[in-house]
Design a protein around this motif. Structure first.
Motif, PDB file in Angstrom:
ATOM      1  N   ALA A   1      10.336   5.774  -2.741  1.00 42.62           N
ATOM      2  CA  ALA A   1      11.590   6.423  -3.142  1.00 42.62           C
ATOM      3  C   ALA A   1      12.437   6.766  -1.921  1.00 42.62           C
ATOM      4  O   ALA A   1      13.674   6.717  -1.968  1.00 42.62           O
ATOM      5  N   GLY A   2      11.771   7.097  -0.819  1.00 42.52           N
ATOM      6  CA  GLY A   2      12.469   7.426   0.415  1.00 42.52           C
ATOM      7  C   GLY A   2      13.248   6.264   0.991  1.00 42.52           C
ATOM      8  O   GLY A   2      14.183   6.466   1.783  1.00 42.52           O
ATOM      9  N   GLU A   3      12.876   5.037   0.618  1.00 43.62           N
ATOM     10  CA  GLU A   3      13.639   3.877   1.072  1.00 43.62           C
ATOM     11  C   GLU A   3      15.039   3.883   0.471  1.00 43.62           C
ATOM     12  O   GLU A   3      15.979   3.357   1.057  1.00 43.62           O
ATOM     13  N   ILE A   4      15.163   4.467  -0.708  1.00 44.61           N
ATOM     14  CA  ILE A   4      16.479   4.559  -1.364  1.00 44.61           C
ATOM     15  C   ILE A   4      17.264   5.720  -0.770  1.00 44.61           C
ATOM     16  O   ILE A   4      18.424   5.569  -0.388  1.00 44.61           O
ATOM     17  N   HIS A   5      16.618   6.876  -0.684  1.00 43.65           N
ATOM     18  CA  HIS A   5      17.269   8.044  -0.072  1.00 43.65           C
ATOM     19  C   HIS A   5      16.204   9.091   0.227  1.00 43.65           C
ATOM     20  O   HIS A   5      15.297   9.308  -0.583  1.00 43.65           O
ATOM     21  N   SER A   6      16.329   9.752   1.352  1.00 41.30           N
ATOM     22  CA  SER A   6      15.332  10.764   1.744  1.00 41.30           C
ATOM     23  C   SER A   6      15.284  11.919   0.746  1.00 41.30           C
ATOM     24  O   SER A   6      14.227  12.529   0.545  1.00 41.30           O
ATOM     25  N   ASP A   7      16.411  12.228   0.102  1.00 36.45           N
ATOM     26  CA  ASP A   7      16.425  13.301  -0.892  1.00 36.45           C
ATOM     27  C   ASP A   7      15.544  12.966  -2.094  1.00 36.45           C
ATOM     28  O   ASP A   7      14.932  13.855  -2.698  1.00 36.45           O
ATOM     29  N   ILE A   8      15.489  11.683  -2.457  1.00 31.30           N
ATOM     30  CA  ILE A   8      14.668  11.274  -3.608  1.00 31.30           C
ATOM     31  C   ILE A   8      13.195  11.442  -3.269  1.00 31.30           C
ATOM     32  O   ILE A   8      12.396  11.883  -4.106  1.00 31.30           O
ATOM     33  N   GLU A   9      12.824  11.130  -2.029  1.00 33.82           N
ATOM     34  CA  GLU A   9      11.432  11.332  -1.603  1.00 33.82           C
ATOM     35  C   GLU A   9      11.108  12.826  -1.563  1.00 33.82           C
ATOM     36  O   GLU A   9      10.055  13.260  -2.041  1.00 33.82           O
ATOM     37  N   ARG A  10      12.017  13.595  -1.021  1.00 35.87           N
ATOM     38  CA  ARG A  10      11.780  15.041  -0.881  1.00 35.87           C
ATOM     39  C   ARG A  10      11.667  15.725  -2.236  1.00 35.87           C
ATOM     40  O   ARG A  10      10.853  16.637  -2.420  1.00 35.87           O
ATOM     41  N   GLY A  11      12.498  15.299  -3.204  1.00 38.66           N
ATOM     42  CA  GLY A  11      12.483  15.946  -4.519  1.00 38.66           C
ATOM     43  C   GLY A  11      11.754  15.150  -5.587  1.00 38.66           C
ATOM     44  O   GLY A  11      11.951  15.387  -6.785  1.00 38.66           O
ATOM     45  N   PHE A  12      10.881  14.226  -5.143  1.00 39.37           N
ATOM     46  CA  PHE A  12      10.193  13.334  -6.079  1.00 39.37           C
ATOM     47  C   PHE A  12       9.439  14.111  -7.166  1.00 39.37           C
ATOM     48  O   PHE A  12       8.700  15.053  -6.877  1.00 39.37           O
TER      49      PHE A  12
ATOM     50  N   GLY B   1       0.787  -1.225   0.000  1.00 39.45           N
ATOM     51  CA  GLY B   1       0.000   0.000   0.000  1.00 39.45           C
ATOM     52  C   GLY B   1       0.823   1.281   0.000  1.00 39.45           C
ATOM     53  O   GLY B   1       0.266   2.383   0.027  1.00 39.45           O
ATOM     54  N   THR B   2       2.148   1.157  -0.066  1.00 38.81           N
ATOM     55  CA  THR B   2       3.034   2.330  -0.053  1.00 38.81           C
ATOM     56  C   THR B   2       2.949   3.096  -1.376  1.00 38.81           C
ATOM     57  O   THR B   2       2.960   2.499  -2.448  1.00 38.81           O
TER      58      THR B   2
ATOM     59  N   MET C   1       7.119   1.440 -20.642  1.00 39.11           N
ATOM     60  CA  MET C   1       7.471   2.105 -19.374  1.00 39.11           C
ATOM     61  C   MET C   1       6.424   3.164 -19.076  1.00 39.11           C
ATOM     62  O   MET C   1       6.092   3.991 -19.932  1.00 39.11           O
ATOM     63  N   ARG C   2       5.898   3.160 -17.851  1.00 36.24           N
ATOM     64  CA  ARG C   2       4.865   4.112 -17.460  1.00 36.24           C
ATOM     65  C   ARG C   2       5.462   5.221 -16.604  1.00 36.24           C
ATOM     66  O   ARG C   2       6.419   4.997 -15.870  1.00 36.24           O
ATOM     67  N   LEU C   3       4.886   6.407 -16.691  1.00 36.59           N
ATOM     68  CA  LEU C   3       5.240   7.498 -15.797  1.00 36.59           C
ATOM     69  C   LEU C   3       4.128   7.643 -14.769  1.00 36.59           C
ATOM     70  O   LEU C   3       2.968   7.848 -15.111  1.00 36.59           O
ATOM     71  N   GLU C   4       4.497   7.488 -13.493  1.00 34.80           N
ATOM     72  CA  GLU C   4       3.514   7.548 -12.414  1.00 34.80           C
ATOM     73  C   GLU C   4       3.860   8.686 -11.464  1.00 34.80           C
ATOM     74  O   GLU C   4       5.027   9.006 -11.239  1.00 34.80           O
ATOM     75  N   GLY C   5       2.822   9.289 -10.883  1.00 31.52           N
ATOM     76  CA  GLY C   5       3.005  10.429  -9.988  1.00 31.52           C
ATOM     77  C   GLY C   5       2.944  10.077  -8.516  1.00 31.52           C
ATOM     78  O   GLY C   5       3.063   8.914  -8.123  1.00 31.52           O
ATOM     79  N   LYS C   6       2.720  11.111  -7.702  1.00 36.20           N
ATOM     80  CA  LYS C   6       2.808  10.971  -6.248  1.00 36.20           C
ATOM     81  C   LYS C   6       1.736  10.074  -5.640  1.00 36.20           C
ATOM     82  O   LYS C   6       1.927   9.531  -4.550  1.00 36.20           O
ATOM     83  N   GLU C   7       0.622   9.900  -6.324  1.00 35.64           N
ATOM     84  CA  GLU C   7      -0.465   9.091  -5.749  1.00 35.64           C
ATOM     85  C   GLU C   7      -0.396   7.629  -6.167  1.00 35.64           C
ATOM     86  O   GLU C   7      -1.246   6.831  -5.766  1.00 35.64           O
ATOM     87  N   TYR C   8       0.600   7.275  -6.970  1.00 38.42           N
ATOM     88  CA  TYR C   8       0.697   5.891  -7.427  1.00 38.42           C
ATOM     89  C   TYR C   8       1.030   4.960  -6.257  1.00 38.42           C
ATOM     90  O   TYR C   8       1.960   5.205  -5.491  1.00 38.42           O
ATOM     91  N   VAL C   9       0.248   3.888  -6.138  1.00 37.13           N
ATOM     92  CA  VAL C   9       0.486   2.871  -5.110  1.00 37.13           C
ATOM     93  C   VAL C   9       1.350   1.764  -5.711  1.00 37.13           C
ATOM     94  O   VAL C   9       0.983   1.154  -6.710  1.00 37.13           O
ATOM     95  N   MET C  10       2.494   1.525  -5.110  1.00 35.34           N
ATOM     96  CA  MET C  10       3.456   0.573  -5.639  1.00 35.34           C
ATOM     97  C   MET C  10       2.879  -0.845  -5.658  1.00 35.34           C
ATOM     98  O   MET C  10       2.090  -1.225  -4.788  1.00 35.34           O
ATOM     99  N   LYS C  11       3.293  -1.618  -6.655  1.00 39.25           N
ATOM    100  CA  LYS C  11       2.855  -3.006  -6.795  1.00 39.25           C
ATOM    101  C   LYS C  11       4.057  -3.938  -6.657  1.00 39.25           C
ATOM    102  O   LYS C  11       5.183  -3.571  -6.979  1.00 39.25           O
ATOM    103  N   GLU C  12       3.796  -5.134  -6.174  1.00 38.47           N
ATOM    104  CA  GLU C  12       4.848  -6.140  -6.039  1.00 38.47           C
ATOM    105  C   GLU C  12       5.537  -6.362  -7.382  1.00 38.47           C
ATOM    106  O   GLU C  12       4.888  -6.568  -8.400  1.00 38.47           O
ATOM    107  N   GLY C  13       6.864  -6.284  -7.381  1.00 40.75           N
ATOM    108  CA  GLY C  13       7.621  -6.557  -8.598  1.00 40.75           C
ATOM    109  C   GLY C  13       7.747  -5.393  -9.549  1.00 40.75           C
ATOM    110  O   GLY C  13       8.260  -5.560 -10.662  1.00 40.75           O
ATOM    111  N   ASP C  14       7.319  -4.192  -9.145  1.00 35.85           N
ATOM    112  CA  ASP C  14       7.567  -3.013  -9.982  1.00 35.85           C
ATOM    113  C   ASP C  14       9.080  -2.790 -10.109  1.00 35.85           C
ATOM    114  O   ASP C  14       9.806  -2.815  -9.108  1.00 35.85           O
TER     115      ASP C  14
END
Length: 366
Positions: A308-319, A301-302, A345-358
């Motif tokens: 993106a924040g799991e990789i780095h907080s800067d990526i979440e902040r500047g998403f 449900g993330t 390849m799809r472009l998804e925004g801030k409201e996209y809910v991640m799916k298993e295996g993305d």
């Protein structure tokens, strides 16, 4: 990090399973009660066949799997809720975990002492369940007294708590798990704040002998455990902990060959790890390139920025957005380059809910 606690009566194979899961011998496996006193903690890689495929596709320099934490907790005996044996310590340790793997002995062996003198999976399950229910009962009765006093003054939250408590108490008084009680979504949110032991999601690990692996359903003990688990909406995983511990020393190819000779298609340890990962409400998204292929752990449900924040907080902040393709689609077309050329390849925004295996590339600007 979320933890899965391995519990059970003494001498049912908890520490042996822990050793197999963690591919080490950190946990003392011994034929006497309370061999485990302080909990053993181990980080375990989540098996993911997709990573090897992506590694080959990208000629990656390294591969990093998702991880999960397992805790080997001291064996429990009757009276634990009143402090018998290592009861207080056991209950405190399990309270800190987020899911429970209860190891249930489903094999006969006169050389391994059973704390109750005979093999009886349901009796063993109920022994632990009753002790946990009694601990929850004592906790809820204290909460009930406090909620009643606050509810009389008109406190709405306390009234809501009281209603949920009164739904849960009858089950606990009967020795049943709180998770078996039917609650609305709002009531479950209230109950979550009670931190009850018997609301924790549970897997029953049916620990069998080697001879039962090819056809576990022929083992009458396994059927009993599975039937019980279904009534609780719990899962059962069949495993031979002793065999899995011995397989740790073999190379992967030799391990697979040995299992194949036994008529088993895959390791019970792999299934256990995957089941625990799912039980904890976790999933993986993937990143892939020449430098690294990695599985990243997020709760189901993330949304994309949080992932993106799991990789780095800067990526979440500047998403800005995420470039996403499913693993299956990526494998089908052969490369990200081809996927982009074909518009997959799809472009998804801030409201996209991640799916298993993305499989994801995050675009960001800081």
């Amino acid at each position: 990090m979320l933890q899965a606690g391995i519990v059970g009566l003494p001498n049912v194979g908890k520490s042996t399973l822990f050793n197999a899961l963690t591919a080490q011998e950190a946990a003392l496996a011994a034929n006497y009660p309370f061999a485990t006193i302080e909990p053993n903690i181990g980080m375990v890689a989540v098996p993911d066949e997709r990573l090897a495929v992506l590694e080959k596709m990208n000629k990656a320099q390294k591969v990093v799997p998702a991880m999960i934490e397992f805790v080997d907790i001291a064996g429990l005996v009757r009276g634990a809720s009143k402090g018998e044996g290592l009861g207080n310590q056991f209950l405190a340790n399990i309270r800190e975990t987020h899911a429970v793997i209860q190891v249930v002995r489903c094999f006969e062996d006169e050389n391994i002492v059973h704390v109750d003198g005979s093999v009886d999976p349901i009796r063993d399950i109920e022994t632990i369940q009753i002790e946990l229910a009694l601990a929850d009962l004592a906790s809820l009765e204290k909460r009930k007294d406090k909620a009643q006093r606050a509810a009389k003054s008109g406190d709405k939250d306390s009234k809501a708590q009281l209603e949920v408590i009164e739904k849960l108490l009858p089950a606990l008084e009967e020795g049943r798990a709180a998770r078996t009680v039917s609650l609305t979504d709002d009531e479950r949110k209230v109950a979550k704040n009670f931190f009850l032991l018997t609301t924790k999601p549970t897997i029953y690990a049916a620990n069998v002998d080697e001879a039962s692996l090819a056809d576990p359903d022929a083992n009458p003990f396994v059927k009993i455990v599975k039937d019980h688990a279904e009534k609780e909406n719990a899962e059962t995983v069949v495993i031979c902990a002793r065999l899995e511990e011995e397989l740790v020393s073999l190379e992967p190819a030799d391990r697979a060959e040995y299992l194949n000779d036994l008529g088993v298609s895959s390791s019970g340890v792999d299934q256990m790890i995957k089941s625990a990962y799912k039980l904890l409400g976790l999933m993986s998204f993937l990143t892939a390139g020449e430098k690294e292929v990695r599985a990243w752990t997020i709760p189901v449900g993330t949304k994309a920025p949080k992932a993106a924040g799991e990789i780095h907080s800067d990526i979440e902040r500047g998403f800005i957005r995420a470039e996403i393709i499913s693993y299956d689609e990526l494998v089908r077309v052969g490369s990200e380059k081809t996927a982009k050329e074909q518009g997959i390849m799809r472009l998804e925004g801030k409201e996209y809910v991640m799916k298993e295996g993305d499989v994801v590339n995050f675009r960001f600007n800081v």
